[in-house]
Write an enzyme that holds these catalytic residues in place. Structure first.
Site, mmCIF file in Angstrom:
data_model
loop_
_atom_site.group_PDB
_atom_site.id
_atom_site.type_symbol
_atom_site.label_atom_id
_atom_site.label_comp_id
_atom_site.label_asym_id
_atom_site.label_seq_id
_atom_site.Cartn_x
_atom_site.Cartn_y
_atom_site.Cartn_z
ATOM 1 N N ARG A 274 0.860 -1.176 0.000
ATOM 2 C CA ARG A 274 0.000 0.000 0.000
ATOM 3 C C ARG A 274 0.900 1.231 0.000
ATOM 4 O O ARG A 274 2.115 1.118 0.088
ATOM 5 C CB ARG A 274 -1.029 0.011 1.144
ATOM 6 C CG ARG A 274 -0.748 -0.779 2.375
ATOM 7 C CD ARG A 274 0.276 -0.194 3.295
ATOM 8 N NE ARG A 274 0.074 1.233 3.472
ATOM 9 C CZ ARG A 274 1.011 2.090 3.669
ATOM 10 N NH1 ARG A 274 2.283 1.711 3.738
ATOM 11 N NH2 ARG A 274 0.768 3.371 3.811
ATOM 12 N N GLY A 275 0.269 2.409 -0.080
ATOM 13 C CA GLY A 275 1.072 3.623 -0.231
ATOM 14 C C GLY A 275 1.208 3.900 -1.725
ATOM 15 O O GLY A 275 1.502 2.976 -2.507
ATOM 16 N N ALA A 276 0.980 5.165 -2.106
ATOM 17 C CA ALA A 276 0.861 5.492 -3.529
ATOM 18 C C ALA A 276 2.038 5.003 -4.398
ATOM 19 O O ALA A 276 1.823 4.276 -5.369
ATOM 20 C CB ALA A 276 0.639 6.992 -3.675
ATOM 21 N N ARG B 182 -7.304 -0.105 -6.912
ATOM 22 C CA ARG B 182 -7.527 0.923 -5.876
ATOM 23 C C ARG B 182 -7.685 2.251 -6.623
ATOM 24 O O ARG B 182 -6.836 2.616 -7.424
ATOM 25 C CB ARG B 182 -6.362 0.987 -4.869
ATOM 26 C CG ARG B 182 -6.340 -0.224 -3.922
ATOM 27 C CD ARG B 182 -5.486 0.035 -2.695
ATOM 28 N NE ARG B 182 -6.105 0.947 -1.759
ATOM 29 C CZ ARG B 182 -5.450 1.499 -0.730
ATOM 30 N NH1 ARG B 182 -4.175 1.241 -0.529
ATOM 31 N NH2 ARG B 182 -6.071 2.321 0.101
ATOM 32 N N GLN C 81 -2.149 2.450 9.967
ATOM 33 C CA GLN C 81 -0.851 2.466 9.270
ATOM 34 C C GLN C 81 0.207 3.232 10.064
ATOM 35 O O GLN C 81 1.401 2.967 9.927
ATOM 36 C CB GLN C 81 -0.986 3.116 7.883
ATOM 37 C CG GLN C 81 -1.763 2.313 6.867
ATOM 38 C CD GLN C 81 -3.203 2.764 6.813
ATOM 39 O OE1 GLN C 81 -3.785 3.140 7.832
ATOM 40 N NE2 GLN C 81 -3.815 2.708 5.647
ATOM 41 N N ASP D 253 -1.699 10.910 -1.915
ATOM 42 C CA ASP D 253 -2.060 9.902 -2.916
ATOM 43 C C ASP D 253 -2.331 10.519 -4.270
ATOM 44 O O ASP D 253 -2.295 9.846 -5.300
ATOM 45 C CB ASP D 253 -3.279 9.109 -2.446
ATOM 46 C CG ASP D 253 -2.880 8.220 -1.297
ATOM 47 O OD1 ASP D 253 -2.879 8.704 -0.153
ATOM 48 O OD2 ASP D 253 -2.519 7.060 -1.548
ATOM 49 N N LYS E 245 -4.636 10.236 3.086
ATOM 50 C CA LYS E 245 -5.378 9.380 4.024
ATOM 51 C C LYS E 245 -6.380 10.170 4.865
ATOM 52 O O LYS E 245 -6.082 11.277 5.305
ATOM 53 C CB LYS E 245 -4.353 8.675 4.927
ATOM 54 C CG LYS E 245 -4.905 7.732 5.953
ATOM 55 C CD LYS E 245 -5.795 6.661 5.393
ATOM 56 C CE LYS E 245 -5.156 5.835 4.311
ATOM 57 N NZ LYS E 245 -6.127 4.988 3.555
HETATM 58 O O1 MRU Z 1 -4.463 3.376 2.189
HETATM 59 P P1 MRU Z 1 -2.972 3.511 2.115
HETATM 60 O O2 MRU Z 1 -2.250 2.919 3.271
HETATM 61 O O3 MRU Z 1 -2.435 3.024 0.785
HETATM 62 O O4 MRU Z 1 -2.750 5.077 2.160
HETATM 63 C C1 MRU Z 1 -1.452 5.593 2.093
HETATM 64 C C2 MRU Z 1 -1.400 7.056 2.268
HETATM 65 O O5 MRU Z 1 -2.387 7.735 2.409
HETATM 66 C C3 MRU Z 1 -0.034 7.687 2.157
HETATM 67 O O6 MRU Z 1 0.047 8.807 2.977
HETATM 68 C C4 MRU Z 1 0.187 8.116 0.716
HETATM 69 O O7 MRU Z 1 -0.014 7.033 -0.146
HETATM 70 C C5 MRU Z 1 1.528 8.672 0.498
HETATM 71 S S1 MRU Z 1 2.726 7.378 0.486
HETATM 72 C C6 MRU Z 1 4.259 7.961 0.280
#
Ligand code: MRU
Length: 356
Positions: free
Chosen positions: A51-53, A88, A199, A240, A251
């Site tokens: 997960r994470g962009a 996603r 997270q 994201d 988030k």
């Molecule tokens: O739902 P997630 O855990 O994928 O959400 C991640 C976030 O919101 C992060 O802050 C975002 O992707 C930036 S990651 C460098």
């Protein structure tokens, strides 16, 4: 960055398999998982094993590589790319990575397809590492400035996990923090727990611990009082999807932190690689906000006395819940954007000045 003193990246390719760190097991268990085919890659993104962009973008790129290994066929590849993009909806890096891969391999003959796709996936990874490192080199200047003025530990609040686990290495929001630590600047991080999937508590605190960085997990609602008490010097979050006008989708809960920061004159920074900028949307209402399963709210996971990961219900079966995964922080609440090319105002003019 390190886990148990050993350097890892979040994703790598080995023996025709994609290897990931299964983030649904962290912090309790460190499990490296194999992704064997496109179905595994899509599932890993959907279930948030990754997960994470930036990391879901990289996983999608490798997902296409797996799709070619599975069946070197154009219509299969096209179907794979569509399924990856819809796995996603909010983080733009997913579409960005798939589009970049598809563009690179379009018109390539079958026998060269795998080699070209693999090279492109590798360059997406290497580029992300370089960009995240540069975000750190740029952002550390802000921390340095606060530190030399304050002459004491710099307290930084962050939300969710925009650490190295959300990227390939370094992280976005955490990269300036890691660079500050390496330079000997004293930092302490307030880690928002980040319900419902935690997270912050499960991943950000874990990775900061592994790097020896002082941090404290707080409930998502505690940031306000800490800011009122002067115990937060700055906030840094990830994103994201950032629009060209500087609006930041991240988030759920990020917006409330930004409001509180504004009210308390605490600078609010957003760290991002350019792969997270969506130049195509002008109005944040057009961003598809992911709505996830309500079980993420009604149940919670942890580890029991036998070291087993257990899931338990925490509120009445009858209660309804709404699980919106992201919100939008308007540009006017963002002090500045920290990018791989430099620090800029959250505005179209400044972003274009850096990137166009
Ligand atoms: O739902 P997630 O855990 O994928 O959400 C991640 C976030 O919101 C992060 O802050 C975002 O992707 C930036 S990651 C460098």
């Amino acid at each position: 960055m390190k886990i148990n003193g050993k350097n890892y990246r979040t994703i790598w390719f080995e023996n025709n398999l994609v290897k990931i760190i299964d983030q649904t097991k962290l912090p309790h268990k460190f499990v490296i998982k194999d992704l064997r085919n496109i179905k595994d890659a899509i599932n890993a993104i959907k279930t948030m094993e990754v997960r994470g962009a930036p990391l879901i973008g990289a996983t999608a790129a490798y997902g296409l590589v797996l799709s070619i290994i599975e069946r070197n066929d154009l219509s299969f590849l096209k179907k794979s790319s569509e399924e990856l993009i819809s796995s996603r909806p909010t983080a733009i890096n997913l579409k960005w990575a798939v589009d970049r891969m598809m563009k690179k391999i379009s018109g390539v003959n079958k026998k060269d397809l795998l080699k070209i796709a693999l090279n492109e996936a590798k360059s997406i990874l290497e580029e992300d590492i370089k960009f995240c490192k540069n975000i750190g080199l740029n952002g550390v200047k802000i921390i340095e400035k606060i530190s030399s003025k304050k002459k004491d530990t710099v307290n930084i609040l962050t939300h969710c996990n925009a650490g190295w686990l959300a990227t390939i290495d370094w992280g976005t929001a955490t990269s300036p923090i890691y660079h500050a630590h390496q330079k000997g600047i004293k930092v302490h991080v307030w880690v928002d727990e980040t319900r419902p999937r935690n997270q912050g508590a499960n991943l950000t605190s874990y990775e900061l611990n592994e790097e020896g960085i002082s941090n404290t997990v707080i409930t998502d609602n505690a940031g306000g009082i800490l800011m009122q008490r002067g115990e937060v010097d700055m906030c840094i979050v990830g994103t994201d999807r950032t629009l060209s006008n500087g609006d930041v989708c991240n988030k759920i809960g990020t917006y409330l932190k930004a409001l509180s920061a504004k009210d308390n004159n605490v600078p609010f920074y957003v760290a991002l690689p350019s792969s997270t900028i969506d130049w195509s949307i002008k109005d944040h209402k057009e961003i598809p906000i992911e709505e996830r399963n309500s079980e993420e709210l009604s149940h919670i996971e942890g580890i029991d006395e036998n070291n087993e990961i257990k899931k338990i219900r925490i509120y009445p079966k009858k209660s309804k819940s709404l699980n919106l995964a992201f919100d939008v922080t308007p540009a006017k609440l963002v002090t500045a954007l920290i990018t791989e090319k430099g620090i800029c105002e959250a505005s179209e003019k400044s972003l274009k000045g850096l990137f166009k």
